[in-house]
Design an enzyme around this catalytic site. Structure first.
Site, PDB file in Angstrom:
ATOM      1  N   LYS A 157       0.834  -1.205   0.000  1.00 54.82           N
ATOM      2  CA  LYS A 157       0.000   0.000   0.000  1.00 54.82           C
ATOM      3  C   LYS A 157       0.866   1.252   0.000  1.00 54.82           C
ATOM      4  O   LYS A 157       0.652   2.182  -0.801  1.00 54.82           O
ATOM      5  CB  LYS A 157      -0.934  -0.008   1.203  1.00 54.82           C
ATOM      6  CG  LYS A 157      -1.911   1.161   1.220  1.00 54.82           C
ATOM      7  CD  LYS A 157      -2.925   1.021   2.349  1.00 54.82           C
ATOM      8  CE  LYS A 157      -3.872  -0.110   2.088  1.00 54.82           C
ATOM      9  NZ  LYS A 157      -4.895  -0.261   3.126  1.00 54.82           N
ATOM     10  N   GLY A 193      -8.406  -7.553   4.025  1.00 60.92           N
ATOM     11  CA  GLY A 193      -9.294  -7.752   5.162  1.00 60.92           C
ATOM     12  C   GLY A 193      -8.660  -8.424   6.362  1.00 60.92           C
ATOM     13  O   GLY A 193      -9.327  -8.620   7.379  1.00 60.92           O
ATOM     14  N   GLU A 229      13.426 -45.170  -4.065  1.00 59.74           N
ATOM     15  CA  GLU A 229      12.551 -44.697  -2.991  1.00 59.74           C
ATOM     16  C   GLU A 229      13.095 -45.034  -1.605  1.00 59.74           C
ATOM     17  O   GLU A 229      12.398 -44.844  -0.599  1.00 59.74           O
ATOM     18  CB  GLU A 229      11.141 -45.279  -3.170  1.00 59.74           C
ATOM     19  CG  GLU A 229      11.124 -46.782  -3.424  1.00 59.74           C
ATOM     20  CD  GLU A 229       9.788 -47.280  -3.958  1.00 59.74           C
ATOM     21  OE1 GLU A 229       8.740 -46.755  -3.554  1.00 59.74           O
ATOM     22  OE2 GLU A 229       9.797 -48.218  -4.781  1.00 59.74           O
ATOM     23  N   CYS A 277       8.123 -39.536  -9.711  1.00 59.52           N
ATOM     24  CA  CYS A 277       6.717 -39.923  -9.901  1.00 59.52           C
ATOM     25  C   CYS A 277       5.929 -39.871  -8.593  1.00 59.52           C
ATOM     26  O   CYS A 277       4.814 -40.376  -8.527  1.00 59.52           O
ATOM     27  CB  CYS A 277       6.618 -41.323 -10.505  1.00 59.52           C
ATOM     28  SG  CYS A 277       7.355 -42.614  -9.485  1.00 59.52           S
ATOM     29  N   ARG A 326      -3.664   2.822   8.521  1.00 62.02           N
ATOM     30  CA  ARG A 326      -3.950   1.562   7.828  1.00 62.02           C
ATOM     31  C   ARG A 326      -2.699   0.697   7.744  1.00 62.02           C
ATOM     32  O   ARG A 326      -1.593   1.198   7.676  1.00 62.02           O
ATOM     33  CB  ARG A 326      -4.439   1.816   6.387  1.00 62.02           C
ATOM     34  CG  ARG A 326      -5.681   2.671   6.242  1.00 62.02           C
ATOM     35  CD  ARG A 326      -5.906   2.963   4.759  1.00 62.02           C
ATOM     36  NE  ARG A 326      -6.938   3.947   4.525  1.00 62.02           N
ATOM     37  CZ  ARG A 326      -8.176   3.651   4.123  1.00 62.02           C
ATOM     38  NH1 ARG A 326      -8.526   2.405   3.911  1.00 62.02           N
ATOM     39  NH2 ARG A 326      -9.065   4.608   3.922  1.00 62.02           N
ATOM     40  N   ARG A 332       0.359 -47.898 -11.565  1.00 56.10           N
ATOM     41  CA  ARG A 332       0.394 -48.779 -10.391  1.00 56.10           C
ATOM     42  C   ARG A 332      -0.437 -50.030 -10.706  1.00 56.10           C
ATOM     43  O   ARG A 332      -1.666 -49.987 -10.653  1.00 56.10           O
ATOM     44  CB  ARG A 332      -0.172 -48.068  -9.170  1.00 56.10           C
ATOM     45  CG  ARG A 332       0.430 -46.695  -8.885  1.00 56.10           C
ATOM     46  CD  ARG A 332      -0.370 -46.021  -7.776  1.00 56.10           C
ATOM     47  NE  ARG A 332      -0.007 -44.627  -7.552  1.00 56.10           N
ATOM     48  CZ  ARG A 332      -0.543 -43.595  -8.208  1.00 56.10           C
ATOM     49  NH1 ARG A 332      -1.456 -43.803  -9.156  1.00 56.10           N
ATOM     50  NH2 ARG A 332      -0.179 -42.364  -7.922  1.00 56.10           N
ATOM     51  N   ARG A 350      -3.579  -1.743  -5.946  1.00 59.12           N
ATOM     52  CA  ARG A 350      -2.740  -2.931  -5.746  1.00 59.12           C
ATOM     53  C   ARG A 350      -3.073  -3.926  -6.847  1.00 59.12           C
ATOM     54  O   ARG A 350      -4.130  -3.830  -7.477  1.00 59.12           O
ATOM     55  CB  ARG A 350      -2.974  -3.554  -4.369  1.00 59.12           C
ATOM     56  CG  ARG A 350      -4.405  -3.998  -4.115  1.00 59.12           C
ATOM     57  CD  ARG A 350      -4.578  -4.447  -2.670  1.00 59.12           C
ATOM     58  NE  ARG A 350      -5.988  -4.705  -2.359  1.00 59.12           N
ATOM     59  CZ  ARG A 350      -6.456  -4.859  -1.134  1.00 59.12           C
ATOM     60  NH1 ARG A 350      -5.640  -4.787  -0.098  1.00 59.12           N
ATOM     61  NH2 ARG A 350      -7.729  -5.091  -0.912  1.00 59.12           N
ATOM     62  N   HIS A 385      -3.503 -42.622   1.230  1.00 55.27           N
ATOM     63  CA  HIS A 385      -4.106 -43.330   0.097  1.00 55.27           C
ATOM     64  C   HIS A 385      -5.282 -42.540  -0.463  1.00 55.27           C
ATOM     65  O   HIS A 385      -5.399 -42.335  -1.676  1.00 55.27           O
ATOM     66  CB  HIS A 385      -4.555 -44.729   0.533  1.00 55.27           C
ATOM     67  CG  HIS A 385      -5.262 -45.488  -0.544  1.00 55.27           C
ATOM     68  ND1 HIS A 385      -6.636 -45.473  -0.690  1.00 55.27           N
ATOM     69  CD2 HIS A 385      -4.795 -46.256  -1.551  1.00 55.27           C
ATOM     70  CE1 HIS A 385      -6.968 -46.212  -1.736  1.00 55.27           C
ATOM     71  NE2 HIS A 385      -5.863 -46.694  -2.269  1.00 55.27           N
ATOM     72  N   TYR A 394      12.064 -35.438 -16.453  1.00 55.54           N
ATOM     73  CA  TYR A 394      10.610 -35.277 -16.403  1.00 55.54           C
ATOM     74  C   TYR A 394      10.108 -35.363 -14.970  1.00 55.54           C
ATOM     75  O   TYR A 394      10.802 -35.825 -14.060  1.00 55.54           O
ATOM     76  CB  TYR A 394       9.913 -36.347 -17.265  1.00 55.54           C
ATOM     77  CG  TYR A 394      10.013 -37.760 -16.719  1.00 55.54           C
ATOM     78  CD1 TYR A 394       9.067 -38.247 -15.818  1.00 55.54           C
ATOM     79  CD2 TYR A 394      11.055 -38.612 -17.095  1.00 55.54           C
ATOM     80  CE1 TYR A 394       9.155 -39.539 -15.302  1.00 55.54           C
ATOM     81  CE2 TYR A 394      11.159 -39.898 -16.591  1.00 55.54           C
ATOM     82  CZ  TYR A 394      10.199 -40.359 -15.697  1.00 55.54           C
ATOM     83  OH  TYR A 394      10.294 -41.631 -15.185  1.00 55.54           O
ATOM     84  N   MET A 434      -5.887  -7.419   8.182  1.00 60.02           N
ATOM     85  CA  MET A 434      -5.312  -6.557   9.224  1.00 60.02           C
ATOM     86  C   MET A 434      -6.179  -5.319   9.407  1.00 60.02           C
ATOM     87  O   MET A 434      -7.198  -5.150   8.752  1.00 60.02           O
ATOM     88  CB  MET A 434      -3.862  -6.239   8.883  1.00 60.02           C
ATOM     89  CG  MET A 434      -2.979  -7.474   9.025  1.00 60.02           C
ATOM     90  SD  MET A 434      -1.251  -7.121   8.765  1.00 60.02           S
ATOM     91  CE  MET A 434      -1.247  -6.629   7.058  1.00 60.02           C
ATOM     92  N   SER A 466      13.285 -43.631 -11.622  1.00 58.85           N
ATOM     93  CA  SER A 466      12.169 -42.750 -11.273  1.00 58.85           C
ATOM     94  C   SER A 466      12.154 -42.640  -9.757  1.00 58.85           C
ATOM     95  O   SER A 466      12.054 -43.650  -9.059  1.00 58.85           O
ATOM     96  CB  SER A 466      10.841 -43.327 -11.777  1.00 58.85           C
ATOM     97  OG  SER A 466       9.784 -42.453 -11.439  1.00 58.85           O
ATOM     98  N   GLY A 468      10.639 -42.227  -6.394  1.00 64.37           N
ATOM     99  CA  GLY A 468       9.346 -42.306  -5.709  1.00 64.37           C
ATOM    100  C   GLY A 468       9.425 -41.469  -4.446  1.00 64.37           C
ATOM    101  O   GLY A 468       9.743 -41.968  -3.367  1.00 64.37           O
ATOM    102  N   THR A 469       9.148 -40.181  -4.585  1.00 66.46           N
ATOM    103  CA  THR A 469       9.430 -39.253  -3.483  1.00 66.46           C
ATOM    104  C   THR A 469       8.469 -39.400  -2.306  1.00 66.46           C
ATOM    105  O   THR A 469       8.781 -38.928  -1.207  1.00 66.46           O
ATOM    106  CB  THR A 469       9.438 -37.798  -3.978  1.00 66.46           C
ATOM    107  OG1 THR A 469       8.224 -37.540  -4.698  1.00 66.46           O
ATOM    108  CG2 THR A 469      10.637 -37.550  -4.885  1.00 66.46           C
ATOM    109  N   ASN A 470       7.310 -40.044  -2.516  1.00 67.19           N
ATOM    110  CA  ASN A 470       6.427 -40.293  -1.359  1.00 67.19           C
ATOM    111  C   ASN A 470       7.133 -41.211  -0.364  1.00 67.19           C
ATOM    112  O   ASN A 470       7.284 -40.899   0.811  1.00 67.19           O
ATOM    113  CB  ASN A 470       5.110 -40.943  -1.805  1.00 67.19           C
ATOM    114  CG  ASN A 470       4.262 -40.017  -2.649  1.00 67.19           C
ATOM    115  OD1 ASN A 470       4.525 -38.825  -2.731  1.00 67.19           O
ATOM    116  ND2 ASN A 470       3.237 -40.570  -3.269  1.00 67.19           N
ATOM    117  N   ASP A 471       7.560 -42.384  -0.846  1.00 71.22           N
ATOM    118  CA  ASP A 471       8.219 -43.335   0.046  1.00 71.22           C
ATOM    119  C   ASP A 471       9.623 -42.870   0.437  1.00 71.22           C
ATOM    120  O   ASP A 471      10.088 -43.148   1.544  1.00 71.22           O
ATOM    121  CB  ASP A 471       8.293 -44.721  -0.605  1.00 71.22           C
ATOM    122  CG  ASP A 471       7.006 -45.514  -0.380  1.00 71.22           C
ATOM    123  OD1 ASP A 471       6.100 -44.971   0.285  1.00 71.22           O
ATOM    124  OD2 ASP A 471       6.916 -46.649  -0.862  1.00 71.22           O
TER     125      ASP A 471
END
Length: 886
Positions: free
Chosen positions: A26, A105, A757, A843, A96, A573, A350, A466, A863, A107, A776, A778-781
């Site tokens: 602002k 809205g 993984e 993946c 302000r 899968r 803004r 899951h 990728y 602050m 590949s 497996g970034t979850n595991d």
């Protein structure tokens, strides 16, 4: 003036629009508008450095600030030709907030500051309007009490309502000067009664207390929550703007309004806004009175008169300012204005908040108008915002009753009748009913019910549980980890913390974008993805290097992803296919078989089904790579767990109940995530992987031979921790694949790779790469095994970690670049050191999260792969990464 206070006014400013970090959005824009000659009331900005010092010094101000403010106030008095606290010619100011990033809205603001029992006489003298003076005074008391002293505003609202009722009025504007004078006395009495102190008469005391309150509003719960939702750092702080008051409530030649230079919902290029005659700014946003449109563009019969008609000169000036601001900022602006006695003043501009649809429309239009380049347009749209376009959302104007809150696991909105089992979800959907599947947590066996349901609600599980992962892949709305509900399967109901009891068949609505669970049916609006979206995404694709694939297990999901621009499948899968139709029975027969021959007989039943699955995927993805992961989960997940279900299976396969029960118990593992799964199953039961490789290669050979397809199947072996595991399983797969190719009389260039993984796999990737054509991640595991966390259980405490600043982000939502990311980088570099042409991607669910996509681009991966509905997000994030690198 200093690093503490910057002044602006009468065509000159100490700062400019580039100084948002110091002056806040602002303050920077007020300085900029002043410098380019727009009519801005003069004032000064206390910088974000003051805010940081205020919190660092236990709410005390830095040395020199009071002198700097006194100096700025003296300049402001000269510019306004009024005196602060002067009873004859008083200067009134607004106070302000103004953070670096817009937080609409969140602050606090105080208007009309400087009024007291003496200065009001000067205001009456200045304006010749006692009614206006007392209206401004009562507003100031109300705001000051609420913002500065934390009083609930209901007491004042009640007094105002009583006064109108007593007089028989409906609108505040009908109250006379005497009515408002009485209200001022009543407001001050209520203030004293509530706070046990008199309302302050000293304008300087009012000013410093208001400044402190606005700085204090940076840490209010709502502001903190907003920052978390929008990833705004807490250490940025806010600036405070003190500005000479101009009044929209001095009579019928005065007004106040809010406008957007284009429609923020659709992006349509027309001046969009509302105003009120004889009002102050809060009246427009608070809904105290019905605002009027600023122009006739969308005017309908019965609408209130537009500003274009009522104040044509001021409107014409506002239109010119709109054009100046858009050309200057080269973006859609959100503006606030006040008209005092026919003179227009700009109080704010803004960058306007907008929907994803509007963001894309505005970006494409502005390129066509020559305001910005294609590169600017691509960078202007936040990749995460595209989620809005790809899922239905709730009508923002609809009434809703929120009864519980969980994690926003998969965006969109869904309404349906509550069911508690996957089978019933499927059955009710067959009967043309819309249902919400409510589970304590879901398992792969619930996949058919999840597919049938409009949305999924779970009491347990995190953002990569899951339920969350599968729902995102399906494009289904999902609220997971909703600890506010307690599910009772026996009674077929759930109870919320707020006391609602929801029974089977009751209607509920989910908002997966924010994690809310609502009572009953809430209307939805469908997203529109049209030609403009395709044009925009075409520009994004021109700039990106990183390829984007999809995680998909069915032809339907594959088609959705390809329509969204996926360049192949990065993860199929195969276990999800095992639950479809009658094949689960054959899978269970295989698991329960006593010996190799029994397992092979069961696998022979599954083979044609798997082959059909792969033919379907290859057809949809014709000419694109398809990575198929061999069986990953432990076998117990395919077996029933309750005695009734075990009994039903025993009867179906002709085995005694006790034998089936013993099998189930023997397969039980204390920690199945680290147990007998993935490649470990392939080592123990090579016939399972042999069947899957056979199905993949037969499907590929038939399409190549009979339909002229060009296919390079990518066979992925999961959970490798040691190169010898991959060496054995690769040799098995090569033998099966080569035998199939020989039997069909054709040659197919298949590839065999692995999913990285486990930390050991990343650290020994140079050895593993000797046996792999591709990696590949497996970034979850990999996140689970690096942190030692269960992603399904961590949802209970990870929000606390983020809340307390232990972690900046949930590592299952955004890739932990310092820890997990370092393992990805090590694995990538060591793999490439052995095999320079190694194809490498990720993946996990991180493949569709923008900051994680940027990381993958930066370290050089080929990728990313993500759920179908996140493909456009990944494409745009990859373009951002490439452009920002340049």
């Amino acid at each position: 003036m200093s690093e503490l206070v910057y002044a602006f006014g009468v065509g000159k400013a100490d700062g400019d629009g580039s100084m948002k970090e110091l002056l806040g959005g602002k303050g920077a824009n007020l300085a900029e508008m002043t410098s380019i000659g727009l009519p801005v009331p003069p004032g000064f900005t206390l910088t974000t450095e003051v805010c940081k010092a205020y919190y660092a010094n236990n709410h005390d101000y830095p040395d020199g600030l009071r002198d700097a403010v006194a100096n700025a106030l003296t300049i402001l008095e000269k510019q306004m030709n009024k005196g602060f606290g002067d009873s004859n010619n008083p200067l009134l100011v607004s106070v302000r907030s103004g953070a670096r990033a817009s937080m609409p809205g969140m602050m606090d603001t105080v208007l009309n500051l400087g009024m007291n029992d003496q200065t009001i006489q000067g205001v009456i003298s200045q304006s010749s309007d006692p009614r206006f003076a007392y209206d401004s005074y009562r507003r100031f008391i109300q705001m000051y009490a609420n913002v500065v002293k934390g009083m609930n505003g209901d007491a004042f609202a009640k007094l105002l309502a009583q006064k109108k009722e007593e007089k028989g009025f409906k609108q505040d504007t009908e109250l006379s000067a005497e009515d408002l004078k009485q209200l001022v006395s009543e407001f001050k009495a209520t203030y004293k009664e509530s706070l046990n102190e008199d309302f302050p008469e000293d304008p300087l005391q009012q000013l410093w207390e208001a400044i402190g309150a606005v700085f204090g509003s940076w840490m209010t719960p709502r502001a903190v929550t907003y920052r978390k939702l929008h990833a705004i750092p807490g250490d940025w702080g806010t600036a405070v703007n003190v500005q000479g008051m101009v009044f929209g409530n001095m009579g019928d030649d005065c007004a106040t309004g809010v406008a957007f230079t284009r429609d923020p919902a659709t992006g349509e290029n027309y001046f969009y806004g509302e105003y009120l005659v004889n009002a102050q700014g809060e009246d427009v946003v608070a809904g105290i009175r019905t605002p009027q449109p600023i122009n006739l563009t969308k005017h309908k019969e019965g609408d209130l008169p537009a500003m274009e008609e009522v104040m044509p000169d001021s409107y014409a000036q506002l239109v010119k300012i709109r054009e100046i601001l858009e050309k200057h900022y080269k973006d859609m602006q959100d503006i606030e204005f006040t008209i005092e006695k026919g003179k227009l003043y700009m109080l704010q501009t803004r960058i306007g908040k907008r929907t994803a649809q509007a963001a894309i429309q505005i970006a494409v239009d502005m390129v066509a108008e020559g305001l910005i380049t294609e590169k600017d347009a691509v960078l202007r749209v936040d990749p995460a915002q595209l989620d809005q376009l790809l899922h239905p959302s709730l009508d923002p104007h609809a009434e809703k009753k929120v009864m519980a809150k969980g994690l926003p696991a998969s965006p969109g909105a869904a309404t349906g009748q509550v069911v508690f089992t996957a089978d019933e979800a499927e059955e009710q959907t067959r009967l043309k009913k819309k249902v919400i599947l409510v589970r304590i947590e879901t398992s792969p066996e619930d996949i058919h019910g999840m597919n049938a349901a409009q949305g999924i609600l779970t009491a347990r599980g995190g953002m990569t549980s899951h339920a969350a992962v599968v729902a995102r892949g399906m494009g289904k709305c999902c609220v997971s980890g909703c600890g506010d509900i307690k599910i009772d399967y026996e009674k077929q109901q759930f109870k919320t913390k707020s006391g609602h009891i929801i029974k089977r068949g009751d209607y509920i609505t989910l908002d997966g974008s924010v994690g809310e669970v609502m009572l009953g049916i809430v209307p939805k609006v469908q997203p529109e993805v049209g030609g403009t979206f395709a044009i925009f995404m075409g520009w994004a694709d021109k700039f990106r290097r990183l390829k984007v694939r999809t995680n998909a297990d069915t032809p339907h999901d594959s088609k959705v992803a390809r329509d969204f621009g996926a360049e192949g499948i990065g993860l199929c899968r195969t276990e999800h296919m095992f639950f479809e139709g009658d094949r689960i029975q054959a899978v269970r027969e295989m698991i329960l078989a006593e010996g190799l021959e029994g397992r092979k007989r069961a696998l022979d039943k599954i083979l044609p089904m798997q082959k059909g699955d792969f033919i379907g995927l290859f057809r949809v993805m014709k000419g694109l790579p398809v990575t198929i992961r061999l069986l990953d989960p432990p076998l117990h997940e395919f077996l029933p767990q309750t005695d009734d279900d075990i009994s039903e299976l025993a009867n179906a396969v002709g085995i005694r109940f006790s034998e089936v029960k013993a099998h189930v118990e023997n397969l039980h593992e204390f920690n199945p995530m680290l147990g007998h799964r993935g490649c470990r199953l392939g080592i123990t039961y090579p016939e399972v992987y042999d069947m899957q490789v056979r199905a993949i290669m037969e499907a590929a050979c038939e399409l190549v031979k009979n339909e002229g397809f060009k296919i390079i199947p990518e066979i992925m072996i999961p959970l490798i921790s040691h190169v010898n595991e991959l060496k054995i399983l690769r040799a098995n797969a090569v033998k099966v694949a080569d035998d199939i190719c020989a039997s069909y009389g054709i040659k197919i260039d298949y590839q065999i790779g692995t999913m990285i993984e486990l930390p050991r796999a990343a650290l020994t990737a140079d050895a593993i790469a000797r046996e792999a054509d591709f990696f590949s991640f497996g970034t979850n595991d990999l996140t689970q095994t690096t942190y030692g966390l269960s992603r399904d259980d961590a949802g209970h405490f990870l929000p606390d970690y983020v809340e307390r600043g232990v972690l900046k982000k949930d590592p299952f939502v955004a890739l932990d670049q310092r820890g997990v990311g370092e393992l990805v980088k090590i694995g990538f570099e060591r793999g490439r050191s052995t095999r320079p042409d190694l194809k490498v991607g990720i993946c996990g669910e991180h493949g569709g999260e923008p900051t994680s996509v940027t990381f993958c681009h930066d370290i050089g991966l080929d990728y990313v792969s993500c759920s179908p509905y996140r493909v456009p997000i990944a494409r745009l994030a990859a373009a951002h990464a490439a452009l920002l690198e340049r």
